[in-house]
Design an enzyme around this catalytic site. Structure first.
Site, PDB file in Angstrom:
ATOM      1  N   LYS A  22       0.768  -1.626  -0.484  1.00  0.00           N
ATOM      2  CA  LYS A  22      -0.025   0.166  -0.518  1.00  0.00           C
ATOM      3  C   LYS A  22       0.695   1.162  -0.021  1.00  0.00           C
ATOM      4  CE  LYS A  22      -1.915   1.980   3.923  1.00  0.00           C
ATOM      5  NZ  LYS A  22      -1.567   3.201   3.902  1.00  0.00           N
ATOM      6  N   ASN A  23       2.307   1.888   0.602  1.00  0.00           N
ATOM      7  CA  ASN A  23       2.497   2.596   0.900  1.00  0.00           C
ATOM      8  C   ASN A  23       3.334   2.706   0.114  1.00  0.00           C
ATOM      9  OD1 ASN A  23       1.294   2.895   3.069  1.00  0.00           O
ATOM     10  ND2 ASN A  23       2.747   2.825   4.380  1.00  0.00           N
ATOM     11  N   ARG A  92      -5.416  10.275   3.620  1.00  0.00           N
ATOM     12  CA  ARG A  92      -4.576  11.407   4.100  1.00  0.00           C
ATOM     13  C   ARG A  92      -3.442  11.788   3.251  1.00  0.00           C
ATOM     14  NH1 ARG A  92      -3.992  13.932   8.153  1.00  0.00           N
ATOM     15  NH2 ARG A  92      -2.063  13.840   6.983  1.00  0.00           N
ATOM     16  N   CYS A 116      -6.764  12.929  12.218  1.00  0.00           N
ATOM     17  CA  CYS A 116      -6.384  11.697  11.511  1.00  0.00           C
ATOM     18  C   CYS A 116      -6.110  11.286  13.173  1.00  0.00           C
ATOM     19  CB  CYS A 116      -5.117  11.645  10.833  1.00  0.00           C
ATOM     20  SG  CYS A 116      -4.370  10.393  11.390  1.00  0.00           S
ATOM     21  N   ARG A 121      -1.515  15.174  12.380  1.00  0.00           N
ATOM     22  CA  ARG A 121       0.103  14.822  11.217  1.00  0.00           C
ATOM     23  C   ARG A 121       0.314  15.977  10.063  1.00  0.00           C
ATOM     24  NH1 ARG A 121      -1.565   8.791   9.277  1.00  0.00           N
ATOM     25  NH2 ARG A 121       0.464   8.460   8.329  1.00  0.00           N
ATOM     26  N   ILE A 123       1.626  18.560   7.831  1.00  0.00           N
ATOM     27  CA  ILE A 123       2.154  18.653   6.685  1.00  0.00           C
ATOM     28  C   ILE A 123       3.608  19.427   6.649  1.00  0.00           C
ATOM     29  CG2 ILE A 123       0.569  17.242   5.654  1.00  0.00           C
ATOM     30  CD1 ILE A 123      -0.178  19.408   3.994  1.00  0.00           C
ATOM     31  N   ASP A 124       4.007  20.233   7.464  1.00  0.00           N
ATOM     32  CA  ASP A 124       5.003  21.691   7.155  1.00  0.00           C
ATOM     33  C   ASP A 124       6.151  21.002   6.608  1.00  0.00           C
ATOM     34  OD1 ASP A 124       5.167  20.370   9.645  1.00  0.00           O
ATOM     35  OD2 ASP A 124       6.547  21.240   9.949  1.00  0.00           O
ATOM     36  N   LEU A 125       6.620  19.383   6.203  1.00  0.00           N
ATOM     37  CA  LEU A 125       7.653  19.738   6.947  1.00  0.00           C
ATOM     38  C   LEU A 125       7.189  19.423   4.548  1.00  0.00           C
ATOM     39  CD1 LEU A 125       9.030  16.238   8.634  1.00  0.00           C
ATOM     40  CD2 LEU A 125      10.229  19.622   8.243  1.00  0.00           C
ATOM     41  N   ASP A 306       4.476   0.655  12.203  1.00  0.00           N
ATOM     42  CA  ASP A 306       3.470   0.512  11.861  1.00  0.00           C
ATOM     43  C   ASP A 306       2.666  -1.377  12.267  1.00  0.00           C
ATOM     44  OD1 ASP A 306       2.086   2.301  10.325  1.00  0.00           O
ATOM     45  OD2 ASP A 306       2.782   1.616   8.437  1.00  0.00           O
ATOM     46  N   ILE A 328       7.641   7.410  16.768  1.00  0.00           N
ATOM     47  CA  ILE A 328       6.621   7.436  15.190  1.00  0.00           C
ATOM     48  C   ILE A 328       5.630   9.184  15.364  1.00  0.00           C
ATOM     49  CG2 ILE A 328       6.207   8.210  13.610  1.00  0.00           C
ATOM     50  CD1 ILE A 328       9.260   7.254  13.779  1.00  0.00           C
ATOM     51  N   ARG A 398      -8.577  -0.211   4.285  1.00  0.00           N
ATOM     52  CA  ARG A 398      -8.108   0.432   4.175  1.00  0.00           C
ATOM     53  C   ARG A 398      -6.530   0.058   2.881  1.00  0.00           C
ATOM     54  NH1 ARG A 398      -5.861   4.799   7.257  1.00  0.00           N
ATOM     55  NH2 ARG A 398      -5.054   4.922   5.724  1.00  0.00           N
TER      56      ARG A 398
HETATM   57  C1  UD1 Z   1       3.859   7.216   6.324  1.00  0.00           C
HETATM   58  C2  UD1 Z   1       3.211   5.863   5.963  1.00  0.00           C
HETATM   59  C3  UD1 Z   1       2.115   5.443   7.606  1.00  0.00           C
HETATM   60  C4  UD1 Z   1       3.809   5.091   8.377  1.00  0.00           C
HETATM   61  C5  UD1 Z   1       4.710   6.398   8.363  1.00  0.00           C
HETATM   62  C6  UD1 Z   1       5.418   6.510   9.327  1.00  0.00           C
HETATM   63  C7  UD1 Z   1       2.051   5.977   3.467  1.00  0.00           C
HETATM   64  C8  UD1 Z   1       1.667   6.106   3.090  1.00  0.00           C
HETATM   65  N1  UD1 Z   1       1.997   6.211   5.033  1.00  0.00           N
HETATM   66  O1  UD1 Z   1       3.472   7.773   7.123  1.00  0.00           O
HETATM   67  O2  UD1 Z   1       1.704   4.018   7.046  1.00  0.00           O
HETATM   68  O3  UD1 Z   1       2.982   5.289   9.274  1.00  0.00           O
HETATM   69  O4  UD1 Z   1       5.103   6.546   6.745  1.00  0.00           O
HETATM   70  O5  UD1 Z   1       6.881   5.367   8.576  1.00  0.00           O
HETATM   71  O6  UD1 Z   1       3.559   5.765   3.473  1.00  0.00           O
HETATM   72  N2  UD1 Z   1       5.942  14.837  10.253  1.00  0.00           N
HETATM   73  C9  UD1 Z   1       5.828  16.074  10.764  1.00  0.00           C
HETATM   74  N3  UD1 Z   1       5.499  17.243   9.518  1.00  0.00           N
HETATM   75  C10 UD1 Z   1       5.769  16.727   8.437  1.00  0.00           C
HETATM   76  C11 UD1 Z   1       5.700  15.211   8.074  1.00  0.00           C
HETATM   77  C12 UD1 Z   1       5.695  14.649   9.029  1.00  0.00           C
HETATM   78  O7  UD1 Z   1       6.295  16.811  11.836  1.00  0.00           O
HETATM   79  O8  UD1 Z   1       5.598  17.756   8.171  1.00  0.00           O
HETATM   80  C13 UD1 Z   1       5.638  13.751  11.187  1.00  0.00           C
HETATM   81  C14 UD1 Z   1       5.000  13.063  11.719  1.00  0.00           C
HETATM   82  O9  UD1 Z   1       3.704  13.810  12.558  1.00  0.00           O
HETATM   83  C15 UD1 Z   1       5.176  12.015  12.671  1.00  0.00           C
HETATM   84  C16 UD1 Z   1       6.387  12.062  11.779  1.00  0.00           C
HETATM   85  O10 UD1 Z   1       6.741  12.683  11.006  1.00  0.00           O
HETATM   86  O11 UD1 Z   1       5.482  12.167  13.700  1.00  0.00           O
HETATM   87  C17 UD1 Z   1       6.502  10.660  10.817  1.00  0.00           C
HETATM   88  O12 UD1 Z   1       5.751  10.594   9.800  1.00  0.00           O
HETATM   89  P1  UD1 Z   1       6.091  10.050   8.497  1.00  0.00           P
HETATM   90  O13 UD1 Z   1       6.745   9.803   8.180  1.00  0.00           O
HETATM   91  O14 UD1 Z   1       5.552  11.555   7.059  1.00  0.00           O
HETATM   92  O15 UD1 Z   1       4.055   9.652   8.226  1.00  0.00           O
HETATM   93  P2  UD1 Z   1       3.809   8.999   6.997  1.00  0.00           P
HETATM   94  O16 UD1 Z   1       4.329  10.094   5.622  1.00  0.00           O
HETATM   95  O17 UD1 Z   1       2.812   9.917   6.682  1.00  0.00           O
END
Ligand code: UD1
Length: 418
Positions: A22-23, A92, A116, A121, A123-125, A306, A328, A398
């Protein structure tokens, strides 16, 4: 409202080939937008998140057809750069379309992905990575408008957290930016390598995935390709934990064993015998699972968040105490209350959860709190004594293709009821 009725206590036995990841497939479907023409994605699992991604592709003007395990995406007619809120809310991770649309059309507009079940979660990064490449992003009333065009340029993106989604978004956007982009502090997950391999197949120059620096030489013309998505390591982890919880013997094929090392180490410590050969892992578990050293979730190659709930569910019906630390996500213990209904002894304090095995869980009516939490309840129910009912199946759909059928093929008694 549908639910799974599970009669626990039957050891799982047999062989199963795991679904496509999926990912991986979600960012790869978004990446198909970059190449005008018809790309074919093989081993594409039939999941509700994938259906949502295909709906988005159609709405953007792509022709999309499912042909068995493959999905064909013809992105020649891509015309629209806007994803409406309804579709954004369905999945998401649709934020991944931001980088792809920016690269192909020079603009993107989508609503902010909503709340969520795993806590906030942000998306600033993602946004700061795209801004580094020259994108102008405005946020108004939950809407994101992202403009690039002629002034997009490769650059150095530094991620303060190795975010999987931000790394993928940056890779996709960078393909449309002339010059070299370096992503420093990139996520190292196998799914990032899979995305790199697809991008290379469509003609992009991307290197370094799997390490913490990814390089993209962007601005090249791209072409469609055929590509086979890797096997789903979290689905594989789920079937292995289910076999462990039931004292069974299974072979899970179609997955790279090296991508499962952190989980396999835990299962081995808990008393399972494991052998890896080629693209398969064989597990034998005789007797109850034992307690293991603390399980701390971490970015790859650490223990995957996960798989946290899934392993916890298996150990809850074993013997001895094991500490889990979730590093995480802030709020990823939604399964704990439900496991307690099945007799589990789990004590949560902040990021830590102490699980004391009770020997055997008992059946109960429980609700899936989220995707992996729901899968964990199924694992617990398979190992428990008596009958369980697991509801809120939309979470599980999902991420798991034909879940009850796959488990029944291993001898489980699990039926979907209305
Ligand atoms: C992806 C996976 C999800 C998995 C996660 C961590 C997909 C579709 N989903 O989610 O199944 O649980 O990786 O392995 O691939 N963060 C920020 N700012 C950002 C982005 C992330 O602070 O802009 C933080 C998040 O809140 C979290 C951490 O970074 O605490 C890791 O998140 P991230 O690796 O981005 O997870 P996803 O890509 O959403």
């Amino acid at each position: 409202m549908s639910y799974y009725e599970i009669q626990g206590g039957r050891p799982l036995e047999g062989r199963l080939t795991v679904q496509g990841a999926k990912n991986s497939v979600l960012p790869i479907l978004a990446a198909a937008l970059l190449a005008p023409g018809r790309s074919v994605i093989h081993n594409c699992p039939d999941l509700s998140d994938v259906s949502a991604a295909l709906d988005i592709l159609r709405l953007l003007g792509c022709r999309v057809e499912r042909e068995g395990e493959a999905v064909a995406v013809d992105a020649a007619g891509l015309k629209c750069a806007r994803i409406p809120e309804g579709l954004m809310r369905q999945m998401r991770s649709s934020v991944i379309f931001l980088g792809a649309l920016l690269a192909r059309l020079g603009e993107a507009e989508l609503s902010y992905p909503g709340g969520c079940e795993l806590g906030p979660r942000p998306i600033d990064l993602h946004l700061s990575a795209l801004r580094t490449l020259g994108a102008e992003i405005t946020e108004e009333q939950g809407n994101l408008r992202c403009r690039g065009g002629a002034w997009l340029r490769g650059g150095e993106i530094c991620l303060s957290i190795p975010s999987v989604g931000a790394t993928e978004n940056a890779m996709l956007a960078a393909c449309g930016c002339p010059g070299v982009t370096t992503i420093v502090g990139a996520a190292r997950e196998p799914e990032i390598v899979d995305l790199q391999n697809f991008l290379r197949a469509i003609g992009a120059r991307v290197t370094g995935a799997g390490g913490s620096r990814v390089f993209v030489a962007g601005g090249r013309p791209l072409h469609p390709a055929r590509y086979r998505v890797m096997g789903d390591r979290i689905a594989a982890a789920t079937y292995l934990c289910a076999a462990a919880a039931t004292g069974g013997q299974v072979e899970v094929a179609g997955v790279e064993p090296g991508a499962l090392t952190a989980l396999l180490t835990c299962l081995e410590q808990a008393g399972c015998q494991l052998t890896a050969a080629g693209d398969a892992v064989r597990l034998t578990c005789r007797g109850p699972l034992r307690s293991i050293s603390p399980v701390r979730t971490a970015p790859y190659p650490g223990f995957p968040t996960d798989a946290q709930a899934i392993l916890m569910a298996a150990l809850a019906g074993g013997e001895g105490a094991t500490l889990f630390v979730e590093n995480i996500f802030d709020s990823r213990y939604g399964h704990v209350d439900e496991l307690r209904r099945m007799g589990a002894d789990i004590c949560v304090a902040g990021r830590a959860a102490m699980v004391t095995g009770v020997g055997r869980l008992h059946g109960a009516g429980v609700r899936s709190p989220d995707l992996r939490g729901g899968a964990a309840l199924v694992v617990a129910a398979l190992g428990a004594e008596g009958t369980s009912r697991v509801s809120q199946l939309h979470h599980i759909r999902r991420g798991y293709e034909r879940f009850p059928e796959c488990l029944r093929a291993l001898g489980a008694s699990i039926w979907e009821r209305q």
